[in-house]
Design an enzyme around this catalytic site. Structure first.
Site, mmCIF file in Angstrom:
data_model
loop_
_atom_site.group_PDB
_atom_site.id
_atom_site.type_symbol
_atom_site.label_atom_id
_atom_site.label_comp_id
_atom_site.label_asym_id
_atom_site.label_seq_id
_atom_site.Cartn_x
_atom_site.Cartn_y
_atom_site.Cartn_z
ATOM 1 N N ARG A 130 0.850 -1.181 0.000
ATOM 2 C CA ARG A 130 0.000 0.000 0.000
ATOM 3 C C ARG A 130 0.883 1.228 0.000
ATOM 4 N NH1 ARG A 130 -4.327 1.397 4.674
ATOM 5 N NH2 ARG A 130 -2.448 1.918 5.789
ATOM 6 N N THR B 58 -0.720 7.605 -1.135
ATOM 7 C CA THR B 58 -2.035 7.515 -1.795
ATOM 8 C C THR B 58 -2.930 6.461 -1.136
ATOM 9 O OG1 THR B 58 -1.285 5.786 -3.293
ATOM 10 C CG2 THR B 58 -0.951 8.070 -4.026
ATOM 11 N N ASP C 184 1.224 -1.985 12.241
ATOM 12 C CA ASP C 184 1.604 -2.455 10.906
ATOM 13 C C ASP C 184 1.927 -3.953 10.985
ATOM 14 O OD1 ASP C 184 3.168 -1.044 8.150
ATOM 15 O OD2 ASP C 184 3.346 -3.169 8.623
ATOM 16 N N ASP D 57 5.388 -5.161 9.520
ATOM 17 C CA ASP D 57 6.525 -4.747 10.355
ATOM 18 C C ASP D 57 6.577 -5.541 11.655
ATOM 19 O OD1 ASP D 57 7.404 -2.928 8.520
ATOM 20 O OD2 ASP D 57 6.495 -1.187 9.489
HETATM 21 C C1 PRP Z 1 -0.896 -4.074 4.763
HETATM 22 C C2 PRP Z 1 -1.778 -5.274 5.011
HETATM 23 C C3 PRP Z 1 -2.660 -5.268 3.797
HETATM 24 C C4 PRP Z 1 -2.833 -3.806 3.523
HETATM 25 C C5 PRP Z 1 -4.181 -3.391 4.045
HETATM 26 O O1 PRP Z 1 0.115 -4.392 3.881
HETATM 27 O O2 PRP Z 1 -1.059 -6.453 5.193
HETATM 28 O O3 PRP Z 1 -2.110 -5.934 2.674
HETATM 29 O O4 PRP Z 1 -1.799 -3.113 4.249
HETATM 30 O O5 PRP Z 1 -4.449 -2.080 3.720
HETATM 31 P P1 PRP Z 1 -5.605 -1.678 2.710
HETATM 32 O O6 PRP Z 1 -6.804 -2.490 3.071
HETATM 33 O O7 PRP Z 1 -5.795 -0.215 2.992
HETATM 34 O O8 PRP Z 1 -5.135 -1.939 1.312
HETATM 35 P P2 PRP Z 1 1.236 -3.343 3.466
HETATM 36 O O9 PRP Z 1 0.793 -2.589 2.267
HETATM 37 O O10 PRP Z 1 1.657 -2.534 4.641
HETATM 38 O O11 PRP Z 1 2.405 -4.254 2.951
HETATM 39 P P3 PRP Z 1 3.293 -5.334 3.745
HETATM 40 O O12 PRP Z 1 2.397 -6.516 4.014
HETATM 41 O O13 PRP Z 1 4.365 -5.648 2.774
HETATM 42 O O14 PRP Z 1 3.811 -4.717 5.012
HETATM 43 N N1 URA Z 2 -1.960 -2.186 7.168
HETATM 44 C C1 URA Z 2 -1.536 -2.591 8.398
HETATM 45 O O1 URA Z 2 -0.559 -3.349 8.503
HETATM 46 N N2 URA Z 2 -2.177 -2.128 9.475
HETATM 47 C C2 URA Z 2 -3.233 -1.299 9.382
HETATM 48 O O2 URA Z 2 -3.787 -0.916 10.443
HETATM 49 C C3 URA Z 2 -3.661 -0.888 8.117
HETATM 50 C C4 URA Z 2 -3.015 -1.366 7.017
#
Ligand code: PRP
Ligand code: URA
Length: 209
Positions: A104, A108, A200, A203
């Site tokens: 994400r 944006t 997150d 993370d």
């Molecule tokens: C997080 C989570 C989802 C997304 C959710 O991933 O694991 O995939 O955000 O957010 P949304 O519903 O607003 O799209 P992230 O983009 O942080 O990537 P990562 O898993 O690589 O940390």
């Molecule tokens: N992605 C995450 O990992 N946590 C949130 O709360 C939203 C998006």
């Protein structure tokens, strides 16, 4: 409209509270996500069809039931979705795993795709898309569309925590996709994080922040 199931089983809720706690470090966080994924998989697979087979027990001949050969696929949205895969495979070891890489964009909040590898027969499988977080829903909507564009139509979604905004987005874009969550939280904050959420997920799983 697709169904939303909130799994309020006490074991799931207890473990989810530990997962949410900011004092929980990556090792314990990973273990708990794995355990909750197994517990959730139990409910997500509840409607799999069964068929009858004849077997011999040590005592008698009997008719009993086994899974009717419906093929499953687990599709984690990278990276955080990876943390839920092994927990599901413990229950359905024959499932194939497809990976969709999306992150994400922090400005944006739109999903950016960077990887996709699916089983060759993905379109014939019942697919469970997994990701701990359903926030704006952008990632989930894009991942499901990605699968549909490749001919996949039997799709369900499994998240640990969802925001109402994310549930609405998936239900509007994909009314055929049932959603299973361990908790439906209050809202998103100004940065698109789920409140109270767990922070997150990626993370915390991998200790990257
Ligand atoms: C997080 C989570 C989802 C997304 C959710 O991933 O694991 O995939 O955000 O957010 P949304 O519903 O607003 O799209 P992230 O983009 O942080 O990537 P990562 O898993 O690589 O940390
Ligand atoms: N992605 C995450 O990992 N946590 C949130 O709360 C939203 C998006």
């Amino acid at each position: 409209m697709a169904k939303l199931t909130v799994m309020d089983h006490p074991l799931i809720q207890h473990k989810l509270s530990l997962i949410r706690d900011k004092r929980t470090g990556p090792k314990e966080f990973r273990e708990l996500i794995d355990e909750v994924a197994t517990l959730m998989a139990y409910e997500v697979t509840r409607d799999l069809p069964l068929c009858e087979v004849e077997i011999e027990t040590p005592v008698a001949h009997t008719t009993t039931r086994v899974l009717a050969g419906k093929k499953l696929g687990v599709v984690p949205i990278l990276r955080a979705g990876l943390g839920m895969v092994d927990g599901i495979l413990k229950l359905v070891p024959a499932a194939r795993v497809g990976h969709i890489g999306l992150y994400r964009d922090p400005q944006t909040l739109k999903p950016v795709e960077y990887y996709c590898k699916l089983p060759t027969d993905a379109s014939e499988r019942e697919l469970i898309v997994v990701d701990p977080m359903l926030a704006t829903g952008g990632s989930a909507v894009a991942a499901i569309q990605f699968l549909k564009d490749r001919g996949c139509h039997n799709i369900r979604m499994m998240n640990l925590i969802a925001a109402p905004e994310g549930v609405k987005a998936v239900q509007e874009a994909h009314p055929d996709v049932d959603i299973f969550v361990a908790a439906l939280d209050e809202r998103l904050n100004d940065h698109g994080y789920i409140v109270p959420g767990l922070g997150d997920a990626g993370d915390r799983l991998y200790g990257t922040k």
